[in-house]
Design an enzyme around this catalytic site. Sequence first.
Site, mmCIF file in Angstrom:
data_model
loop_
_atom_site.group_PDB
_atom_site.id
_atom_site.type_symbol
_atom_site.label_atom_id
_atom_site.label_comp_id
_atom_site.label_asym_id
_atom_site.label_seq_id
_atom_site.Cartn_x
_atom_site.Cartn_y
_atom_site.Cartn_z
ATOM 1 N N SER A 67 0.650 -1.137 -0.003
ATOM 2 C CA SER A 67 -0.082 0.002 0.052
ATOM 3 C C SER A 67 0.859 1.181 0.198
ATOM 4 C CB SER A 67 -0.991 -0.080 1.224
ATOM 5 O OG SER A 67 -2.093 0.940 0.901
ATOM 6 N N ASP A 284 -3.099 6.595 -2.859
ATOM 7 C CA ASP A 284 -1.878 5.811 -2.288
ATOM 8 C C ASP A 284 -1.308 5.147 -3.463
ATOM 9 O OD1 ASP A 284 -3.838 3.984 -1.775
ATOM 10 O OD2 ASP A 284 -3.095 3.477 -0.047
ATOM 11 N N ASP A 286 -1.539 1.584 -3.635
ATOM 12 C CA ASP A 286 -2.125 0.576 -4.350
ATOM 13 C C ASP A 286 -3.725 1.056 -4.556
ATOM 14 O OD1 ASP A 286 -3.048 0.599 -1.589
ATOM 15 O OD2 ASP A 286 -3.411 -1.530 -1.473
ATOM 16 N N ASP A 288 -5.903 2.512 -2.642
ATOM 17 C CA ASP A 288 -7.208 2.179 -1.796
ATOM 18 C C ASP A 288 -7.558 3.369 -0.891
ATOM 19 O OD1 ASP A 288 -5.345 1.777 -0.034
ATOM 20 O OD2 ASP A 288 -6.003 -0.156 0.745
ATOM 21 N N ASN A 391 -7.532 9.252 6.867
ATOM 22 C CA ASN A 391 -6.545 8.823 5.808
ATOM 23 C C ASN A 391 -7.119 8.778 4.529
ATOM 24 O OD1 ASN A 391 -7.524 6.057 5.462
ATOM 25 N ND2 ASN A 391 -5.748 5.225 7.347
ATOM 26 N N SER A 522 -1.097 0.300 21.388
ATOM 27 C CA SER A 522 -0.665 0.250 20.245
ATOM 28 C C SER A 522 -0.917 -1.384 20.082
ATOM 29 C CB SER A 522 0.866 0.626 20.009
ATOM 30 O OG SER A 522 1.156 -0.058 18.827
ATOM 31 N N GLY A 523 -1.167 -1.699 18.936
ATOM 32 C CA GLY A 523 -1.179 -3.094 18.451
ATOM 33 C C GLY A 523 -0.155 -3.745 18.184
ATOM 34 N N THR A 524 1.122 -3.056 17.912
ATOM 35 C CA THR A 524 2.266 -3.698 17.622
ATOM 36 C C THR A 524 3.489 -3.313 18.644
ATOM 37 O OG1 THR A 524 2.622 -1.968 16.245
ATOM 38 C CG2 THR A 524 1.523 -3.581 15.126
#
Length: 561
Positions: A67, A284, A286, A288, A391, A522-524
């Site tokens: 992306s 962007d 790709d 989307d 976004n 955060s998820g990461t």
Amino acid sequence: MNEEQVSLLLKSAALFPPPHGVKLSYGTAGFRADASLLQSAVFRVGILAALRSFKTQSVIGLMITASHNKVTDNGVKVADPNGGMLSQDWEPFADKLVNASTPQLLVSLIVEFIKKENIRLAGKPSAEVWLGRDTRPSGESLIEAAKEGINSIIGAAVLDFGVLTTPQLYWMVRARNKGWKATEQNYFEQLSSSFRCLMDLTPNGIKVNEEDDKLIVDGANGVGGEKLEILNNMLNNLAIEVRNCGNDGGILNEGVGADYVQKEKVIPRGFGSKDVGKRCASLDGDADRLVYFSVLSDLSNKVDLVDGDKILSLFAIFVKEQLSILYKGADPETHSSYQARVGVVQTAYANGASTDYLKQSGLEVVLTPTGVKFLHEKAAQYDIGIYFEANGHGTILFSDGFLSWLEAKNNELASISEGSEEQKAALRLLAVSRLINQAVGDALSGLLLVESILQYKGWSVHKWAGLYEDLPSRQLKVKVVDRTAVVTENAETVVVRPLEIQDAIIAETAKYPRGRSFIRPSGTEDVIRVYAEASTQEAADNLANSVAMLVDRYLGYGSSG
């Protein structure tokens, strides 16, 4: 699983050992990393896609893209039969599969999962996976790895469509599983014909400002620019100039693209003083995501940004207006038999001014946790569900029941009052349902819908940008010992553990006019994300810093970052 299948899996898996010390996890964007680390993961996702096809007895999509990430990154994600994201139920299996350390462990996981899911493998081609990739150089070798994975499941067939936007592949998968025509050409034809229909239904006498008669699009040096050029040749009532197509040596997502423009609020490369005041858009990598902008002055590289929140607002008020026209003068009894429920879906990161504007416009607004999968799932619960992230990623979903009613209503109106305003409204809504990509956010279909609505309303990009003024905001992150110590609810806007921090955030927020703040893990990584907005930038900054200090006091190492 028979011996032939086990042998084939062991043999092919041995060719794609996972990189040592690398652990990947399947998120909203699938697996994403430096392209050099992904060959094994993509091979294994090929296996997963084949199993998913057997399980659902439907065509599954597999897209190679990262992306808006830099060109050296890549990724892989799976499109489910409805063109949406891989079922969340399968994500844990995806993680285990990709991170299995040996071919033997890989096979044992597959055997166990097939039994658990009651997947029947057949000897004849009864599974089918469609492949697409963006323009990254690493895409070609990763597509080959995906094919090896798919072909390692006996009875699975693969169809490679080459370079596509992510939304194109998802649209094609959805169309194929609905029994519709599903080639890339069919995609272009549906978008162009439904766009022409909407433009033909523009009220007479509407004229946009002369300076606004052409749209200039930044293609992010990616696949979207290429595909928009093709689509542009099929349109005769819209002037589009595409820049940053990638054919002039520009680098994918480097100083260009929707993510860059939206985050930095500056002009992309290839734009300058000659474009001041003109209507511009950015895709962007790709295609989307979509944002609009206008260049502010020839003395600055700043832009007046029209982000996903304002795209959402434009779409929502247009849909509401067409429904109002359609219901106007209707028999109350007939009218009440199908009162379409419209839902506008946002996350807590949506600017508070956009939420206020939508509510004041009489629309139902609901919040979900961060992530497209949550937004899409909630939007699907309405007759017409509209969602966008700031976004620029989002779409409109129409329920089958509402579309059936709308088709019947249009036929009824055509027989008793053809050409009436009510029938035109029905035709517009039907055209929107065909133009917008209901599988996933799609910059190309979204762009055409924006253009048709601006034409319908006679608005310039400046009039649109002035719908409301964004509240100043600030985002920070704070390093913490353990992010899982924070538990939230109410679409991540309220902390329920540790409880005392929520009381402190409420007290701090109350000090600022139009103040709003929330925190979420955060998820990461082991950080807590802080969001704050208020009536001035200074106030938003101060509120964000105060809340960050609270997070650090309760959960941090003693210093915020």
